[in-house]
Scaffold this active site. Structure first.
Site, PDB file in Angstrom:
ATOM      1  N   CYS A 128       0.833  -1.209   0.000  1.00 35.47           N
ATOM      2  CA  CYS A 128       0.000   0.000   0.000  1.00 35.47           C
ATOM      3  C   CYS A 128       0.865   1.255   0.000  1.00 35.47           C
ATOM      4  O   CYS A 128       1.380   1.665   1.040  1.00 35.47           O
ATOM      5  CB  CYS A 128      -0.917  -0.009   1.226  1.00 35.47           C
ATOM      6  SG  CYS A 128      -1.960   1.443   1.346  1.00 35.47           S
ATOM      7  N   CYS A 131      -0.501   4.094   2.206  1.00 39.37           N
ATOM      8  CA  CYS A 131      -0.307   3.900   3.655  1.00 39.37           C
ATOM      9  C   CYS A 131       1.157   4.106   4.048  1.00 39.37           C
ATOM     10  O   CYS A 131       1.449   4.707   5.073  1.00 39.37           O
ATOM     11  CB  CYS A 131      -0.705   2.495   4.081  1.00 39.37           C
ATOM     12  SG  CYS A 131      -2.154   1.831   3.276  1.00 39.37           S
ATOM     13  N   ASP A 132       2.088   3.585   3.269  1.00 40.88           N
ATOM     14  CA  ASP A 132       3.481   3.481   3.720  1.00 40.88           C
ATOM     15  C   ASP A 132       4.487   4.346   2.963  1.00 40.88           C
ATOM     16  O   ASP A 132       5.654   4.422   3.361  1.00 40.88           O
ATOM     17  CB  ASP A 132       3.943   2.008   3.611  1.00 40.88           C
ATOM     18  CG  ASP A 132       3.072   1.087   4.455  1.00 40.88           C
ATOM     19  OD1 ASP A 132       2.580   1.549   5.494  1.00 40.88           O
ATOM     20  OD2 ASP A 132       2.879  -0.074   4.068  1.00 40.88           O
TER      21      ASP A 132
END
Ligand code: FAD
Length: 302
Positions: A128, A131-132
């Site tokens: 992701c 997200c990261d």
């Protein structure tokens, strides 16, 4: 009725069914929005030239609950059909009975299945970018894959990282032409063709590099890298439904055009369904058909 999964498909089904005056419960084991929460920018959902995935999720949630559909936490583990045809939904903490069910549990990313992948999950290995990505600011990362998600998310990462190397096992991409054109024109993206990742290496704490193998030349290479973003396909989230006899050999749920499965009163929509195109628009389309279909089904029981 119960909708399992509150992604775009499930939320649309809840909107249609609650607007038809049914009592609707959406169960999800995460926050509403599904995969939209892992998507940076959506440019192909009509009505918005461009919108962030989590913002679209919020808009959809607000419209899906305006006719009193409820949303609750629940990790669905098992479905059974009672003698009176009620659908029994067992979660990790509760049990519910409903006249009808809509399964909208979507799909999840496949793993590469190489040494180091599990060990360094969350410590340099990610599925992701939204997200990261920020953890890799000004570092070099690789993206594994050549489809829409790999190229879309690789392009997104270039806003944060120093360099993205797209490692792909073929010599051409599968992604849509517009995404390819943008990626080829992006000076921060390199491509390594005909190559697979064979191992993810680390220092015990975090990822430090990968081993790759060129399928055409046979050459093995070690590359120093801080992050590995993996986009090599998806698999259905159908574990709790395997015993119902509604899935194909790969686990996707088979439906007809009305989104009905082989079990009367159980519908399936969105990415979890065996279908051609897995997108927000198609999940939403499926959701409207099933939301309406559940109303007709429940009427037919009277
Ligand atoms: P999902 O969105 O996957 O939602 C499923 C929900 O079910 C999740 O919330 C999950 O928590 C829940 N769930 C699963 N199992 C259980 C269980 N056992 N119990 C309870 N809840 C459960 N599409 C576009 O149209 N445009 C794009 O630009 C785009 N970009 C994308 C970028 C990325 C990185 C990704 C990953 C996807 C992208 N997509 C895009 C695809 C799109 O997000 C999906 O097609 C869409 O979200 C599918 O909707 P859905 O409702 O079927 O399932």
């Amino acid at each position: 009725m119960i909708v399992i999964g509150a992604g775009p498909g499930g939320m649309t089904a809840a909107l249609y069914a609650s607007r038809a005056n049914l009592s609707v419960l959406m169960l999800d084991r995460g926050i509403y929005g599904g995969q939209m929460n892992n998507t940076a920018e959506v440019e192909n959902y009509p009505g918005f030239k461009s919108i962030l995935g989590p913002d679209l999720a919020k808009e959809m949630y607000e419209s899906s609950t305006q006719f009193d559909a409820e949303y609750a936490y629940g990790n669905v583990e098992k479905i059974t059909v009672a003698a009176d045809n009620a659908k029994i939904v067992k979660t990790d903490s509760d049990e519910y009975a409903a006249k009808a069910l809509i399964i909208a549990t979507g799909s999840q990313y496949k793993k590469l299945g190489v040494p180091g992948e599990d060990e360094y999950g969350g410590r340099g290995v990610s599925y992701c970018a939204v997200c990261d990505g920020a953890f890799f600011r000004d570092r070099e990362v690789i993206v594994v894959g050549g489809g829409d998600s790999a190229i879309e998310e690789g392009s997104y990462l270039t806003q944060l990282v120093k360099k993205v190397d797209v490692v792909h096992r073929r010599d051409e991409l599968r992604a849509q032409k517009i995404l390819q054109d943008r990626a080829f024109a992006n000076p921060k993206i390199d491509f390594t063709w005909d190559t697979i990742v064979t191992e993810i290496e680390g220092d015990g704490q975090k990822v430090t590099g990968v081993k790759t193998h060129n399928k055409k030349t046979g050459q093995d290479t070690e590359v120093s890298i801080s992050g590995v973003f993996i986009y090599v396909g998806v698999e259905p989230m159908t574990e709790p439904f395997q015993k119902l006899g509604i899935t194909d050999e790969e686990g996707w749920i088979k439906t007809n055009e009305k989104m009905e499965t082989a079990v009367s009163g159980i519908f399936a929509i969105g990415d979890v369904r065996k279908k051609e195109l897995r997108q927000i628009t198609t999940a939403v389309g499926d959701g409207s058909i099933a939301g309406q279909g559940v109303f007709s089904y429940i009427e037919s029981l009277k």
